[in-house]
Design a protein around this motif. Structure first.
Motif, mmCIF file in Angstrom:
data_model
loop_
_atom_site.group_PDB
_atom_site.id
_atom_site.type_symbol
_atom_site.label_atom_id
_atom_site.label_comp_id
_atom_site.label_asym_id
_atom_site.label_seq_id
_atom_site.Cartn_x
_atom_site.Cartn_y
_atom_site.Cartn_z
ATOM 1 N N GLY A 150 0.869 -1.343 -0.389
ATOM 2 C CA GLY A 150 -0.154 0.076 -0.484
ATOM 3 C C GLY A 150 1.080 1.576 0.052
ATOM 4 O O GLY A 150 2.045 1.327 0.201
ATOM 5 N N LYS A 151 0.436 2.568 0.215
ATOM 6 C CA LYS A 151 0.836 3.936 -0.562
ATOM 7 C C LYS A 151 1.214 4.744 1.450
ATOM 8 O O LYS A 151 1.630 5.467 1.329
ATOM 9 N N ARG A 152 0.232 3.924 2.010
ATOM 10 C CA ARG A 152 0.160 4.473 3.164
ATOM 11 C C ARG A 152 -0.263 5.434 3.094
ATOM 12 O O ARG A 152 0.200 6.862 3.921
ATOM 13 N N GLN A 153 -1.123 6.345 2.483
ATOM 14 C CA GLN A 153 -1.946 7.441 2.573
ATOM 15 C C GLN A 153 -2.979 7.362 3.236
ATOM 16 O O GLN A 153 -3.963 6.614 3.168
#
Length: 99
Positions: free
Chosen positions: A80-83
């Motif tokens: 994931g992009k951890r946004q």
């Protein structure tokens, strides 16, 4: 033998040991007059064997599930992009009245 198989066999033996203890305590404490029913019937041993086997299956399954769920696992996030996801943005919704 794989580690998981040996772990399963060990937990099954523990479960059936618990079952033997449980059935022995049931008969010893005479819960529901069970000892009298088993000892005076000519096929009372079938009831004891069934109690032992079915409780053994249940206890072995529960014992194995507890051991598996208590195994160590890594809680670090992966992928994931951890946004952050914006979930507090107001949205206009048209309200209609029932006719």
């Amino acid at each position: 033998m794989p580690k998981l198989v040996s772990l399963y066999i060990k937990q099954v033996l523990v479960g059936f040991g618990l079952s033997a203890t449980f059935v022995g305590l049931l008969l010893y404490t005479n819960v529901g007059n069970l000892w009298h029913l088993v000892s005076t019937s000519d096929i009372g041993w079938v009831a004891v064997v069934m109690l032992f086997m079915f409780n053994g299956i249940v206890f072995a399954g529960v014992q194995f599930a507890i051991v598996i769920m208590r195994m160590e696992h890594d809680d670090t996030p992966k992928g994931g992009k951890r946004q952050p996801v914006a979930t507090d943005i107001p949205v206009r919704v048209e309200a209609t009245s029932p006719r």
